[in-house]
Design a protein around this motif. Structure first.
Motif, PDB file in Angstrom:
ATOM      1  N   TYR A  75       6.967  -9.801  36.813  1.00 60.77           N
ATOM      2  CA  TYR A  75       7.939  -8.971  36.120  1.00 60.77           C
ATOM      3  C   TYR A  75       7.255  -8.367  34.913  1.00 60.77           C
ATOM      4  CZ  TYR A  75       8.880 -13.581  33.983  1.00 60.77           C
ATOM      5  OH  TYR A  75       8.768 -14.825  33.418  1.00 60.77           O
ATOM      6  N   LEU A  76       7.581  -7.110  34.656  1.00 58.11           N
ATOM      7  CA  LEU A  76       6.919  -6.335  33.615  1.00 58.11           C
ATOM      8  C   LEU A  76       7.922  -5.365  33.027  1.00 58.11           C
ATOM      9  CD1 LEU A  76       3.499  -4.701  33.581  1.00 58.11           C
ATOM     10  CD2 LEU A  76       5.475  -3.207  33.413  1.00 58.11           C
ATOM     11  N   ARG A  77       7.870  -5.223  31.726  1.00 55.70           N
ATOM     12  CA  ARG A  77       8.645  -4.222  30.991  1.00 55.70           C
ATOM     13  C   ARG A  77       7.659  -3.490  30.079  1.00 55.70           C
ATOM     14  NH1 ARG A  77      11.072  -6.295  34.392  1.00 55.70           N
ATOM     15  NH2 ARG A  77      13.135  -7.224  34.368  1.00 55.70           N
ATOM     16  N   TYR A  78       7.790  -2.164  30.031  1.00 59.60           N
ATOM     17  CA  TYR A  78       6.871  -1.350  29.222  1.00 59.60           C
ATOM     18  C   TYR A  78       7.636  -0.142  28.705  1.00 59.60           C
ATOM     19  CZ  TYR A  78       2.935   1.711  28.115  1.00 59.60           C
ATOM     20  OH  TYR A  78       2.060   2.548  27.482  1.00 59.60           O
ATOM     21  N   PHE A  79       7.480   0.137  27.404  1.00 61.26           N
ATOM     22  CA  PHE A  79       8.087   1.306  26.778  1.00 61.26           C
ATOM     23  C   PHE A  79       7.031   2.415  26.714  1.00 61.26           C
ATOM     24  CE2 PHE A  79      10.783  -1.783  24.025  1.00 61.26           C
ATOM     25  CZ  PHE A  79      11.693  -1.959  25.053  1.00 61.26           C
ATOM     26  N   PRO A  80       7.037   3.375  27.651  1.00 65.03           N
ATOM     27  CA  PRO A  80       5.964   4.370  27.686  1.00 65.03           C
ATOM     28  C   PRO A  80       5.942   5.312  26.487  1.00 65.03           C
ATOM     29  CG  PRO A  80       7.643   4.881  29.326  1.00 65.03           C
ATOM     30  CD  PRO A  80       7.992   3.550  28.748  1.00 65.03           C
ATOM     31  N   ARG A  81       7.073   5.601  25.894  1.00 70.35           N
ATOM     32  CA  ARG A  81       7.088   6.546  24.767  1.00 70.35           C
ATOM     33  C   ARG A  81       6.408   5.980  23.529  1.00 70.35           C
ATOM     34  NH1 ARG A  81      13.191   8.517  24.731  1.00 70.35           N
ATOM     35  NH2 ARG A  81      13.508   6.873  26.224  1.00 70.35           N
ATOM     36  N   THR A  82       6.475   4.673  23.346  1.00 71.43           N
ATOM     37  CA  THR A  82       5.823   4.046  22.193  1.00 71.43           C
ATOM     38  C   THR A  82       4.576   3.266  22.589  1.00 71.43           C
ATOM     39  OG1 THR A  82       7.247   2.095  22.382  1.00 71.43           O
ATOM     40  CG2 THR A  82       7.961   3.854  20.864  1.00 71.43           C
ATOM     41  N   MET A  83       4.259   3.272  23.897  1.00 67.27           N
ATOM     42  CA  MET A  83       3.097   2.548  24.432  1.00 67.27           C
ATOM     43  C   MET A  83       3.126   1.078  24.009  1.00 67.27           C
ATOM     44  SD  MET A  83       0.059   5.379  24.305  1.00 67.27           S
ATOM     45  CE  MET A  83      -0.965   4.438  25.441  1.00 67.27           C
ATOM     46  N   GLN A  84       4.251   0.446  24.227  1.00 60.95           N
ATOM     47  CA  GLN A  84       4.455  -0.931  23.777  1.00 60.95           C
ATOM     48  C   GLN A  84       5.036  -1.789  24.898  1.00 60.95           C
ATOM     49  OE1 GLN A  84       6.982  -1.099  20.309  1.00 60.95           O
ATOM     50  NE2 GLN A  84       7.748  -3.090  20.908  1.00 60.95           N
ATOM     51  N   PHE A  85       4.517  -2.998  25.042  1.00 61.72           N
ATOM     52  CA  PHE A  85       5.119  -3.997  25.911  1.00 61.72           C
ATOM     53  C   PHE A  85       6.125  -4.766  25.064  1.00 61.72           C
ATOM     54  CE2 PHE A  85       0.976  -3.299  27.833  1.00 61.72           C
ATOM     55  CZ  PHE A  85       1.304  -3.168  29.172  1.00 61.72           C
ATOM     56  N   PRO A  86       7.404  -4.747  25.418  1.00 59.53           N
ATOM     57  CA  PRO A  86       8.374  -5.478  24.605  1.00 59.53           C
ATOM     58  C   PRO A  86       8.138  -6.985  24.711  1.00 59.53           C
ATOM     59  CG  PRO A  86       9.419  -4.657  26.599  1.00 59.53           C
ATOM     60  CD  PRO A  86       8.029  -4.102  26.567  1.00 59.53           C
ATOM     61  N   GLU A 132      -1.644 -23.910  26.333  1.00 60.01           N
ATOM     62  CA  GLU A 132      -0.843 -23.856  25.108  1.00 60.01           C
ATOM     63  C   GLU A 132      -1.629 -23.294  23.932  1.00 60.01           C
ATOM     64  OE1 GLU A 132       2.019 -26.750  22.392  1.00 60.01           O
ATOM     65  OE2 GLU A 132       0.771 -27.637  23.951  1.00 60.01           O
ATOM     66  N   GLU A 133      -2.902 -23.657  23.818  1.00 65.57           N
ATOM     67  CA  GLU A 133      -3.708 -23.216  22.673  1.00 65.57           C
ATOM     68  C   GLU A 133      -4.003 -21.716  22.684  1.00 65.57           C
ATOM     69  OE1 GLU A 133      -6.559 -25.035  25.739  1.00 65.57           O
ATOM     70  OE2 GLU A 133      -4.597 -25.525  24.945  1.00 65.57           O
ATOM     71  N   SER A 134      -3.680 -21.024  23.776  1.00 66.28           N
ATOM     72  CA  SER A 134      -3.873 -19.571  23.828  1.00 66.28           C
ATOM     73  C   SER A 134      -2.721 -18.828  23.151  1.00 66.28           C
ATOM     74  CB  SER A 134      -3.984 -19.094  25.278  1.00 66.28           C
ATOM     75  OG  SER A 134      -2.737 -19.199  25.960  1.00 66.28           O
ATOM     76  N   GLY A 135      -1.606 -19.498  22.933  1.00 68.83           N
ATOM     77  CA  GLY A 135      -0.364 -18.853  22.542  1.00 68.83           C
ATOM     78  C   GLY A 135      -0.318 -18.283  21.137  1.00 68.83           C
ATOM     79  N   VAL A 136       0.480 -17.229  21.029  1.00 71.86           N
ATOM     80  CA  VAL A 136       0.819 -16.616  19.744  1.00 71.86           C
ATOM     81  C   VAL A 136       2.342 -16.506  19.689  1.00 71.86           C
ATOM     82  CG1 VAL A 136      -1.359 -15.356  19.503  1.00 71.86           C
ATOM     83  CG2 VAL A 136       0.577 -14.262  20.648  1.00 71.86           C
ATOM     84  N   PRO A 137       2.906 -16.303  18.499  1.00 75.22           N
ATOM     85  CA  PRO A 137       4.362 -16.188  18.382  1.00 75.22           C
ATOM     86  C   PRO A 137       4.910 -15.069  19.269  1.00 75.22           C
ATOM     87  CG  PRO A 137       3.373 -16.418  16.216  1.00 75.22           C
ATOM     88  CD  PRO A 137       2.243 -16.228  17.194  1.00 75.22           C
ATOM     89  N   PRO A 138       6.112 -15.256  19.795  1.00 76.39           N
ATOM     90  CA  PRO A 138       6.671 -14.294  20.744  1.00 76.39           C
ATOM     91  C   PRO A 138       6.871 -12.895  20.169  1.00 76.39           C
ATOM     92  CG  PRO A 138       8.322 -15.886  20.098  1.00 76.39           C
ATOM     93  CD  PRO A 138       7.019 -16.351  19.523  1.00 76.39           C
ATOM     94  N   GLN A 139       7.064 -12.770  18.872  1.00 78.54           N
ATOM     95  CA  GLN A 139       7.333 -11.454  18.272  1.00 78.54           C
ATOM     96  C   GLN A 139       6.073 -10.654  17.941  1.00 78.54           C
ATOM     97  OE1 GLN A 139       8.133 -14.416  17.002  1.00 78.54           O
ATOM     98  NE2 GLN A 139       7.453 -14.552  14.897  1.00 78.54           N
ATOM     99  N   LYS A 140       4.885 -11.177  18.218  1.00 81.21           N
ATOM    100  CA  LYS A 140       3.655 -10.433  17.924  1.00 81.21           C
ATOM    101  C   LYS A 140       3.650  -9.126  18.724  1.00 81.21           C
ATOM    102  CE  LYS A 140      -1.330 -10.523  18.194  1.00 81.21           C
ATOM    103  NZ  LYS A 140      -2.525 -11.221  18.632  1.00 81.21           N
ATOM    104  N   PRO A 141       3.425  -7.981  18.089  1.00 76.76           N
ATOM    105  CA  PRO A 141       3.397  -6.699  18.810  1.00 76.76           C
ATOM    106  C   PRO A 141       2.312  -6.675  19.884  1.00 76.76           C
ATOM    107  CG  PRO A 141       3.503  -6.326  16.454  1.00 76.76           C
ATOM    108  CD  PRO A 141       3.247  -7.801  16.650  1.00 76.76           C
ATOM    109  N   PHE A 142       2.611  -6.014  20.984  1.00 74.91           N
ATOM    110  CA  PHE A 142       1.683  -5.894  22.106  1.00 74.91           C
ATOM    111  C   PHE A 142       1.661  -4.420  22.498  1.00 74.91           C
ATOM    112  CE2 PHE A 142       0.667  -7.875  26.555  1.00 74.91           C
ATOM    113  CZ  PHE A 142      -0.525  -7.179  26.593  1.00 74.91           C
ATOM    114  N   ILE A 143       0.616  -3.721  22.064  1.00 69.83           N
ATOM    115  CA  ILE A 143       0.503  -2.269  22.176  1.00 69.83           C
ATOM    116  C   ILE A 143      -0.525  -1.894  23.244  1.00 69.83           C
ATOM    117  CG2 ILE A 143      -0.023  -0.142  20.892  1.00 69.83           C
ATOM    118  CD1 ILE A 143       2.419  -1.666  19.821  1.00 69.83           C
ATOM    119  N   ALA A 144      -0.232  -0.847  24.008  1.00 70.30           N
ATOM    120  CA  ALA A 144      -1.176  -0.290  24.974  1.00 70.30           C
ATOM    121  C   ALA A 144      -1.925   0.876  24.325  1.00 70.30           C
ATOM    122  CB  ALA A 144      -0.435   0.187  26.218  1.00 70.30           C
TER     123      ALA A 144
END
Length: 165
Positions: A75-86, A132-144
């Motif tokens: 499953y994938l969600r992507y906002f193409p106008r802002t180039m951001q993965f929510p 687990e040690e790979s993780g970052v907080p869920p709200q970290k921005p993820f930009i394309a």
């Protein structure tokens, strides 16, 4: 009068994700360029997708949509106008990102790699185990981005950009 099929055009985006403790991921995806102005692109519109995970710059695993097995999470969600993965519930529905890894990040198969972004963290699955040690907080921005990352450490200036508004 003959009608000729027009070639379809695909939008290509790249991304580089920086996790914790030296874990990073690069990837790319394609979808019909007609969707560049859409509110959201989902896994149903993605035509090509691949990711590669790294630990301290060394490749630890890959996953490619063309190799997807019926039981692979996708499953994938992507906002193409802002180039951001929510991330972190920024979109309605039960999922943010599940790329061969569900919300437990432990369902990738033996010898497989996956990525999950949900309400607990953004993190890796490797060989059926939550990293687990790979993780970052869920709200970290993820930009394309439009150019391919040249550094698996995600250290380039374009890769460290802030969330676009």
């Amino acid at each position: 009068m003959a009608l000729w099929a027009q070639p379809s055009h695909a939008a290509l985006v790249h991304f580089c994700w920086a996790g914790s403790n030296g874990y990073t991921m690069t990837g790319s995806m394609e979808f019909p360029d007609l969707l560049l102005g859409a509110d959201v692109v989902t896994q149903d519109e993605v035509t090509r997708f691949r990711i590669a995970g790294f630990k301290d710059g060394e490749l630890i695993g890959t996953w490619d949509l063309s190799d997807r097995e019926p039981n692979d999470t996708w499953y994938l969600r992507y906002f193409p106008r802002t180039m951001q993965f929510p991330t972190n519930g920024e979109i309605l529905g039960p999922y943010d990102q599940g790329w061969n890894a569900d919300g437990t990040a432990a369902d990738c198969d033996e010898d497989e790699f996956g990525f999950n972004a949900g309400n607990y963290a953004q993190d890796f699955c490797l060989q059926g185990r939550w990293i687990e040690e790979s993780g970052v907080p869920p709200q970290k921005p993820f930009i394309a981005q439009t150019t391919a990352p040249t550094d698996p450490a995600c250290a380039g200036p374009a890769l460290l950009s802030k969330r676009r508004k």
